[in-house]
Design a protein around this motif. Structure first.
Motif, PDB file in Angstrom:
ATOM      1  N   GLN A 116       0.849  -1.189   0.000  1.00  0.00           N
ATOM      2  CA  GLN A 116       0.000   0.000   0.000  1.00  0.00           C
ATOM      3  C   GLN A 116       0.883   1.235   0.000  1.00  0.00           C
ATOM      4  O   GLN A 116       1.801   1.349   0.813  1.00  0.00           O
ATOM      5  N   CYS A 117       0.592   2.157  -0.906  1.00  0.00           N
ATOM      6  CA  CYS A 117       1.358   3.404  -1.012  1.00  0.00           C
ATOM      7  C   CYS A 117       0.370   4.564  -1.017  1.00  0.00           C
ATOM      8  O   CYS A 117      -0.187   4.922  -2.059  1.00  0.00           O
ATOM      9  N   VAL A 118       0.128   5.136   0.143  1.00  0.00           N
ATOM     10  CA  VAL A 118      -0.805   6.257   0.275  1.00  0.00           C
ATOM     11  C   VAL A 118      -0.198   7.285   1.219  1.00  0.00           C
ATOM     12  O   VAL A 118       0.649   6.969   2.059  1.00  0.00           O
ATOM     13  N   GLU A 119      -0.633   8.529   1.066  1.00  0.00           N
ATOM     14  CA  GLU A 119      -0.253   9.569   2.012  1.00  0.00           C
ATOM     15  C   GLU A 119      -1.019   9.360   3.316  1.00  0.00           C
ATOM     16  O   GLU A 119      -1.954   8.560   3.385  1.00  0.00           O
ATOM     17  N   ARG A 120      -0.621  10.087   4.348  1.00  0.00           N
ATOM     18  CA  ARG A 120      -1.339  10.001   5.619  1.00  0.00           C
ATOM     19  C   ARG A 120      -2.781  10.454   5.409  1.00  0.00           C
ATOM     20  O   ARG A 120      -3.040  11.607   5.060  1.00  0.00           O
ATOM     21  N   SER A 121      -3.714   9.560   5.613  1.00  0.00           N
ATOM     22  CA  SER A 121      -5.117   9.836   5.319  1.00  0.00           C
ATOM     23  C   SER A 121      -5.978   8.772   5.980  1.00  0.00           C
ATOM     24  O   SER A 121      -5.475   7.794   6.549  1.00  0.00           O
ATOM     25  N   LEU A 122      -7.298   8.957   5.881  1.00  0.00           N
ATOM     26  CA  LEU A 122      -8.215   7.926   6.356  1.00  0.00           C
ATOM     27  C   LEU A 122      -8.082   6.668   5.517  1.00  0.00           C
ATOM     28  O   LEU A 122      -8.272   5.553   6.014  1.00  0.00           O
ATOM     29  N   SER A 123      -7.753   6.841   4.238  1.00  0.00           N
ATOM     30  CA  SER A 123      -7.577   5.685   3.359  1.00  0.00           C
ATOM     31  C   SER A 123      -6.448   4.784   3.833  1.00  0.00           C
ATOM     32  O   SER A 123      -6.493   3.563   3.625  1.00  0.00           O
ATOM     33  N   MET A 124      -5.432   5.359   4.464  1.00  0.00           N
ATOM     34  CA  MET A 124      -4.328   4.545   4.970  1.00  0.00           C
ATOM     35  C   MET A 124      -4.823   3.564   6.025  1.00  0.00           C
ATOM     36  O   MET A 124      -4.495   2.371   5.989  1.00  0.00           O
ATOM     37  N   VAL A 125      -5.637   4.048   6.959  1.00  0.00           N
ATOM     38  CA  VAL A 125      -6.160   3.180   8.018  1.00  0.00           C
ATOM     39  C   VAL A 125      -7.100   2.133   7.432  1.00  0.00           C
ATOM     40  O   VAL A 125      -7.051   0.952   7.803  1.00  0.00           O
TER      41      VAL A 125
END
Length: 334
Positions: free
Chosen positions: A224-233
């Motif tokens: 998983q490659c995402v910025e700090r966000s709700l999507s990360m959790v």
């Protein structure tokens, strides 16, 4: 004398690490007699005092007046120095006292108190019998105050007992919290937030998509490659709930490193969001988490039952992370 030598050594050694061109700035103003920079003063005074009749006991400390005090003008000191530390050594009584004078125009009173407390902590360690017998160098002494030490111990105490089961998996504990506090705030970032119930819904939608459309199996590594966000959790919990092994990739890494890590993990796809979907080449399948939520309908009870039937034990690997690779090839740690 040891303290003075140590301060001199530290000051000299830190000059080569200074990135602030102080001397260059001072050279540009040769006619200024007093610069608008901090003036500091450190003095060590040894004296003999034969008059101990006026000694005052405060707790376990003895306060002895020194004759030199009448010669010191505090206003004069602050006119010359913005911060001064005077250490007075009574050679007869073998006592050490310290005086700190600081300009309140530059220093907060609380900051000066903390400086004094740190100095007291250091001197207490240096001159107690226990540390003296060890002959401990000054630079090895701790400047942490007692409340700071307690705070660090509390932060480092990361062991948590979960009431549901000592052998539960991460996503099992998450579901347990959802059952207990469905309407409580689970995750918050800036102006965005999700309750436990809302978070569980998005996690289940993404988990079922990974199972139904991408056919992941228990133990398969999912990057998983995402910025700090709700999507990360959401992505982390969805990978765990689907039985996968979570592997985070940093969006700040260059493309060649991201490509190398996906090749090393043999991950068939990478979870991304709108800020990171262009980070990967065409030969790597990038799945946009947001598009899954936009195109997915409500799940049926059968879908939830399928998620519940996935066999995962606490002995299975939950995640892997990679070292920086500064000394060679990045190594995976599980």
């Amino acid at each position: 004398h040891q303290l003075l030598e140590h301060v001199q050594e530290i000051t000299t050694n830190t000059m080569k690490y200074s990135y602030f061109p102080l001397q260059l700035i001072l050279d540009q103003h040769p006619h200024v007699s007093k610069y608008a920079f901090l003036d500091t003063s450190l003095e060590f005074i040894s004296y003999e005092n034969d008059n101990n009749k006026n000694a005052i006991m405060i707790g376990d400390c003895q306060l002895v007046p020194g004759s030199f005090l009448s010669k010191i003008n505090e206003d004069e000191i602050l006119d010359v120095r913005d911060f001064s530390l005077s250490m007075h050594h009574d050679m007869n009584m073998n006592q050490l006292s310290c005086t700190i004078n600081a300009s309140l125009d530059l220093f907060n009173a609380g900051t000066v108190c903390i400086i004094a407390q740190r100095l007291q902590t250091m001197l207490h360690q240096q001159f107690t019998s226990f540390h003296c017998t060890l002959n401990k160098p000054i630079y090895e002494l701790s400047l942490l105050l007692s409340n700071e030490q307690y705070r660090m111990q509390s932060l480092n105490n990361t062991q948590t007992s979960f009431p549901s089961s000592p052998l539960a998996c991460i996503h099992h504990e998450f579901v347990y919290q959802v059952i207990r506090y469905p309407q409580k705030l689970a995750v918050e970032l800036d102006e965005q937030s999700l309750t436990y119930c809302e978070l569980l819904y998005y996690v289940q939608v993404l988990s079922f998509t990974l199972l139904n459309e991408y056919h992941i199996v228990p133990g398969e590594i999912v990057c998983q490659c995402v910025e700090r966000s709700l999507s990360m959790v959401i992505g982390i919990m969805a990978i765990e709930m689907a039985g996968g092994v979570y592997c985070p990739l940093s969006p700040r890494d260059p493309q060649h490193r991201l490509h190398a890590l996906t090749q090393q993990t043999q991950s068939r796809f990478v979870l991304v969001h709108y800020l990171t979907k262009n980070k990967f080449h065409n030969d790597i399948l990038a799945i946009d988490i947001h598009s899954i939520f936009a195109n997915n309908d409500l799940m049926s009870d059968i879908d939830v039952d399928r998620l519940s039937s996935i066999t995962i034990t606490p002995n299975d690997i939950a995640y892997i992370i990679f070292t920086s690779g500064s000394t060679g090839i990045p190594k995976a740690v599980s």
